[in-house]
Scaffold this active site. Sequence first.
Site, PDB file in Angstrom:
ATOM      1  N   ASP A   1       8.318  63.618   8.085  1.00  0.00           N
ATOM      2  CA  ASP A   1       9.288  63.063   7.144  1.00  0.00           C
ATOM      3  C   ASP A   1       8.800  63.164   5.695  1.00  0.00           C
ATOM      4  OD1 ASP A   1      11.943  61.790   7.040  1.00  0.00           O
ATOM      5  OD2 ASP A   1      10.889  60.141   6.069  1.00  0.00           O
TER       6      ASP A   1
ATOM      7  N   GLY B   1      20.335  62.686   6.764  1.00  0.00           N
ATOM      8  CA  GLY B   1      19.344  63.508   7.427  1.00  0.00           C
ATOM      9  C   GLY B   1      18.676  62.848   8.612  1.00  0.00           C
ATOM     10  N   GLU B   2      18.799  61.537   8.722  1.00  0.00           N
ATOM     11  CA  GLU B   2      18.221  60.801   9.860  1.00  0.00           C
ATOM     12  C   GLU B   2      19.223  60.572  10.980  1.00  0.00           C
ATOM     13  OE1 GLU B   2      15.907  60.668   6.511  1.00  0.00           O
ATOM     14  OE2 GLU B   2      17.917  59.825   6.600  1.00  0.00           O
TER      15      GLU B   2
END
Length: 572
Positions: free
Chosen positions: A343, A213-214
């Site tokens: 986040d 996801g990053e």
Amino acid sequence: MPKNSKNGLLFGTALTTALGLALAASAQEVKQDSKMAVRAAGATNVTQQQLDDAAKDQNNFLHTNGNYAQTRFYPNKQINKDNVAKLHPAWIFQTEVKESMETSPIVVNGTMFATTSYSHVYAIDAKTGAELWHYKPKLGAITTYCCGPNNRGVAVADDKVFVATLDAKLVALDAKTGNVVWEQKLADPEDGYSETMAPTVVKGKVLIGTNGGEYGIRGFVRAYNAADGKLLWNFDTIPENSVGVWATKDATGRDMHRDIEAEKAQLAKIGDPYKRLGGGVWQNPAVDLATNRIFFVVGNPSPDLDGSIRPGDNLYTDSLVSLDLDTGKYACHFQYIAHDVWDLDSVSPAVLVDVADKSGNTIPGVIHAGKTGHIYVHDRKDCSLIRFSDAMVAQENMWTLPTKEGARMLPGANGGVEWSPIATNPQAHLAYAINLHQPMTYQVESSPYPGGKLWLGGAFKVIATEESAGNVTAVDYNTGKIKWQVKTPEPMIGGILATDGGLVFTGEGNGLFKAYDANDGKVLWQFQAGAGVNAPPSSYTVDGKQYIVVGAGGNTQIDFKRGNNIIAFTVD
């Protein structure tokens, strides 16, 4: 016996970018003790009926979180509040890998399966701690992955052990020998994909999500045929229309300070960013056998902190999602945070329990512990939110937008509850969670997509001058009220286990592994493991004797002392 360690040093980094694994990963190899392999032969075949009935199994620990409902409640009371003070190591197994350990050991008829960083798998005699076999994958040329080279465990079914590897492969091993039966490439690591989660096996299907996801990936959950590894269905956690409803408030009703008009103008300019919007899945789905549906949570959008280039709600990031088990067809979802720029993604696994609805009626529910510090309670039928708990951590300046200079907000990007699975006691309708308190600043810095590399869109930083700590919290999920809470000196990450003996077990980054009274949080026993105990505990019984087992390998994400021990405890 491991020596005592000093308290783990907290550096407060939330993400790790790793160098290539060529030096760390040896060629694929299975090492066996031929005499001990005989001990495992014939003992590791697991039927679907056994997997279905795992919640009542007083001998085995057949799922990552104990059972398909993921309650992490072990139904054996041999180790209890009266005798837990006598708990002591029965054996200590040292792995080859001295690095972050997040495995939750699986135990099948006296054989234990556990993993380490870099996707190694060990089969161990659960009574003696003797090694049966050791699988070492040949990992590809990975250059980046999030939060450490971790692996959270295996799945077992029939005569196979299933593991996902750091270079985005799904592998089926022979449970008796550790030899590869089949291997399936899930995605391209060069595009930012990796695997740290444990698979789930149900009705001939291996369920697996993805990390990344990053890194500008497009997340997914998939089902593969357990017999041969063929793809059965795929669900993209980022739909082609990811815009949503332009929500301005979070799940608790607080304003998130979105500039909707600016986002709509950006959408008209650049289009829907769904192809690189993130949405990784860190943890196992819960399986509702009665309705043939699965429930899982989806992580953050990409880039993490820069929302200017991803207009819309960014579905289905930061959401609870339910699918049909047979087809992968969408059933329902609930988004906790739309257009997340902090986040605060959803990573701790969903848990299936019966809950009280708003009228006080008992219905099938699903709960999730968020990085926000709330436990969310949902109606399993349609994913709708029934209630959220009292905040388990401090919340200050909630939804303050990141700035170029850095804006302070609590919770920080690690939580609340991180990936750490919670435990529940369905009879007492209590959920037990471990939390982090890490004040952080959020800094935004827009940057173009870097081609499968780390893409945060800024930085979140621990404020060194403020206290970082943690807690263990018991929440009544039928009321949302905190029953008890115990503060810990360091942020908590790893997981927790509840047992029918009236106990909950969890570890700390300073090496302490503790047993708490499940009713009031009193510490009844502790052991110094010599390295961070940042893995979810398991329990099992062999030859009539109950054991508690946990990995002590420290943690990369929060820099706790590394180790390589798997420790099993018993009372006599």
